[in-house]
Write a protein that holds these residues in place. Structure first.
Motif, mmCIF file in Angstrom:
data_model
loop_
_atom_site.group_PDB
_atom_site.id
_atom_site.type_symbol
_atom_site.label_atom_id
_atom_site.label_comp_id
_atom_site.label_asym_id
_atom_site.label_seq_id
_atom_site.Cartn_x
_atom_site.Cartn_y
_atom_site.Cartn_z
ATOM 1 N N GLY A 76 32.399 35.399 42.217
ATOM 2 C CA GLY A 76 32.849 34.256 42.996
ATOM 3 C C GLY A 76 33.530 34.739 44.255
ATOM 4 O O GLY A 76 34.350 35.648 44.204
ATOM 5 N N ILE A 77 33.168 34.140 45.390
ATOM 6 C CA ILE A 77 33.781 34.534 46.656
ATOM 7 C C ILE A 77 34.362 33.307 47.340
ATOM 8 O O ILE A 77 33.777 32.221 47.301
ATOM 9 C CB ILE A 77 32.752 35.251 47.572
ATOM 10 N N ASP A 78 35.549 33.453 47.924
ATOM 11 C CA ASP A 78 36.235 32.344 48.575
ATOM 12 C C ASP A 78 37.102 32.895 49.702
ATOM 13 O O ASP A 78 37.662 34.002 49.566
ATOM 14 C CB ASP A 78 37.108 31.589 47.570
ATOM 15 N N PRO A 79 37.239 32.165 50.821
ATOM 16 C CA PRO A 79 38.033 32.677 51.940
ATOM 17 C C PRO A 79 39.540 32.614 51.735
ATOM 18 O O PRO A 79 40.297 33.229 52.487
ATOM 19 C CB PRO A 79 37.607 31.787 53.112
ATOM 20 N N SER A 80 39.989 31.876 50.722
ATOM 21 C CA SER A 80 41.425 31.699 50.512
ATOM 22 C C SER A 80 41.994 32.734 49.548
ATOM 23 O O SER A 80 41.607 32.768 48.376
ATOM 24 C CB SER A 80 41.713 30.301 49.958
ATOM 25 N N PRO A 81 42.930 33.562 49.996
ATOM 26 C CA PRO A 81 43.545 34.511 49.065
ATOM 27 C C PRO A 81 44.310 33.820 47.943
ATOM 28 O O PRO A 81 44.379 34.340 46.828
ATOM 29 C CB PRO A 81 44.486 35.336 49.954
ATOM 30 N N VAL A 82 44.849 32.634 48.218
ATOM 31 C CA VAL A 82 45.571 31.897 47.175
ATOM 32 C C VAL A 82 44.603 31.407 46.108
ATOM 33 O O VAL A 82 44.884 31.478 44.907
ATOM 34 C CB VAL A 82 46.360 30.718 47.786
ATOM 35 N N MET A 83 43.429 30.911 46.531
ATOM 36 C CA MET A 83 42.422 30.486 45.564
ATOM 37 C C MET A 83 41.948 31.659 44.702
ATOM 38 O O MET A 83 41.789 31.529 43.484
ATOM 39 C CB MET A 83 41.227 29.850 46.277
ATOM 40 N N ILE A 84 41.717 32.795 45.339
ATOM 41 C CA ILE A 84 41.270 33.968 44.587
ATOM 42 C C ILE A 84 42.351 34.421 43.602
ATOM 43 O O ILE A 84 42.052 34.775 42.447
ATOM 44 C CB ILE A 84 40.882 35.113 45.541
ATOM 45 N N GLU A 85 43.585 34.377 44.031
ATOM 46 C CA GLU A 85 44.695 34.717 43.129
ATOM 47 C C GLU A 85 44.733 33.772 41.937
ATOM 48 O O GLU A 85 44.905 34.200 40.787
ATOM 49 C CB GLU A 85 46.009 34.621 43.913
ATOM 50 N N LYS A 86 44.525 32.467 42.207
ATOM 51 C CA LYS A 86 44.532 31.473 41.133
ATOM 52 C C LYS A 86 43.339 31.682 40.209
ATOM 53 O O LYS A 86 43.460 31.559 38.979
ATOM 54 C CB LYS A 86 44.477 30.071 41.751
ATOM 55 N N ALA A 87 42.185 31.994 40.779
ATOM 56 C CA ALA A 87 40.985 32.236 39.968
ATOM 57 C C ALA A 87 41.208 33.410 39.018
ATOM 58 O O ALA A 87 40.838 33.342 37.831
ATOM 59 C CB ALA A 87 39.796 32.510 40.878
ATOM 60 N N ARG A 88 41.792 34.468 39.513
ATOM 61 C CA ARG A 88 42.047 35.634 38.664
ATOM 62 C C ARG A 88 43.089 35.328 37.599
ATOM 63 O O ARG A 88 42.995 35.815 36.471
ATOM 64 C CB ARG A 88 42.485 36.807 39.535
ATOM 65 N N GLU A 89 44.073 34.506 37.950
ATOM 66 C CA GLU A 89 45.097 34.116 36.980
ATOM 67 C C GLU A 89 44.494 33.291 35.842
ATOM 68 O O GLU A 89 44.802 33.510 34.664
ATOM 69 C CB GLU A 89 46.178 33.296 37.702
ATOM 70 N N LEU A 90 43.628 32.340 36.185
ATOM 71 C CA LEU A 90 43.066 31.437 35.192
ATOM 72 C C LEU A 90 41.892 32.033 34.428
ATOM 73 O O LEU A 90 41.666 31.703 33.259
ATOM 74 C CB LEU A 90 42.600 30.136 35.870
ATOM 75 N N ARG A 91 41.125 32.930 35.101
ATOM 76 C CA ARG A 91 39.833 33.344 34.531
ATOM 77 C C ARG A 91 39.605 34.853 34.576
ATOM 78 O O ARG A 91 38.484 35.306 34.340
ATOM 79 C CB ARG A 91 38.715 32.608 35.268
ATOM 80 N N GLY A 92 40.650 35.612 34.841
ATOM 81 C CA GLY A 92 40.511 37.062 34.923
ATOM 82 C C GLY A 92 40.157 37.713 33.601
ATOM 83 O O GLY A 92 39.723 38.869 33.571
ATOM 84 N N HIS A 93 40.310 36.967 32.508
ATOM 85 C CA HIS A 93 40.000 37.519 31.179
ATOM 86 C C HIS A 93 38.516 37.498 30.857
ATOM 87 O O HIS A 93 38.085 38.114 29.876
ATOM 88 C CB HIS A 93 40.748 36.718 30.115
#
Length: 268
Positions: A76-93
């Protein structure tokens, strides 16, 4: 007024987190999940498919893709570092799912790296969306599949009569959160101009009445935006939000957005 999503990488954290919550609420809707599964079922996923989602946000669609039959990896790619941080927090597992910051108009991947590219409710927010399609074409292998799903956002409505005061909320969301409300109606021509061969096009209706989890975010964001722009005061904004919830409690609420999906193939 510029689309907030078009400059999401520049938005304050609280704004991005509000948008992320709205996206999560929409993705959790059974109707939205049914539409997602319907158009994904029309995509030809080869065995051990490598999938890219452009504009993944916090990753709710990428999570579904990671569990789709035949898929071995999802990026998944997104221009927002906050979105990417949230994605990893929710789905990094999720082991076969990864996230990367980047612009869909200039993808940081080599030619032909992916079997399938998914662009879910993104193109309408992007200035020069044809650049995203050009990049999708480049990173797909020959015969790779493209799936685009987007809102026909001119159809956004939370109104139930001609002079409905909630109408202003929907109109503000169109102006502030969508770069091109007509994009879905141009999609087939855009896909063809990018070199793809169309494999399937469909329209989808989305309405919320008794449990309008997502459509209430349209009312709330619209009302808050009208306050921010100096159009109305806080008292009226809160009254609009309360009216929407009163309608829910009385079984009178109605919210609607039309969507379209298009499946295409890179020649080869």
């Amino acid at each position: 007024m510029p689309d907030i999503y078009a400059t999401i990488h520049q938005q304050p954290r609280d704004v991005v987190e509000t948008l992320a919550r709205a996206m999560e609420a929409r993705a959790a809707s059974p109707q939205q999940r049914a539409m997602l599964e319907k158009y994904l079922s029309d995509v030809v996923f080869p065995d051990k498919a490598r999938v890219l989602e452009i504009g993944c946000g916090a990753g709710p669609i990428a999570e579904v893709l990671a569990s789709w039959p035949g898929v071995t990896s999802v990026t998944g790619i997104d221009p927002s570092p906050v979105m990417i941080e949230k994605a990893r927090e929710l789905r990094g597992h999720i082991k076969n799912l990864s996230f990367r910051e980047g612009d869909g108009r200039a993808l940081p991947f080599g030619d032909g790296e992916f079997d399938v590219v998914v662009i879910h409710t993104v193109l309408c927010h992007v200035p020069q969306p044809e650049r995203v399609l050009t990049e999708a074409f480049r990173v797909l292998r020959p015969a790779g599949q493209l799936a685009v799903f987007d809102g026909d956002y001119e159809t956004i409505s939370v109104s139930i009569h001609q002079h409905d005061p909630l109408h202003a909320c929907g109109e503000h969301v169109k102006a502030s959160f969508v770069n091109d409300v007509w994009l879905a109606r141009k999609l087939r021509a855009m896909i063809a101009a990018s070199g793809f061969q169309e494999a399937g096009f469909a329209s989808h209706g989305y309405s919320e009445t008794t449990e309008p989890t997502y459509m209430l975010t349209i009312v709330d964001r619209g009302a808050d935006g009208l306050v921010k722009d100096g159009v109305i005061g806080n008292e009226l904004a809160e009254a609009l939000k309360a009216e929407a919830r009163r309608r829910v409690s009385q079984g009178r609420f109605f919210g609607h957005i039309g969507f379209t999906s298009l499946i295409a193939c890179k020649p080869g």
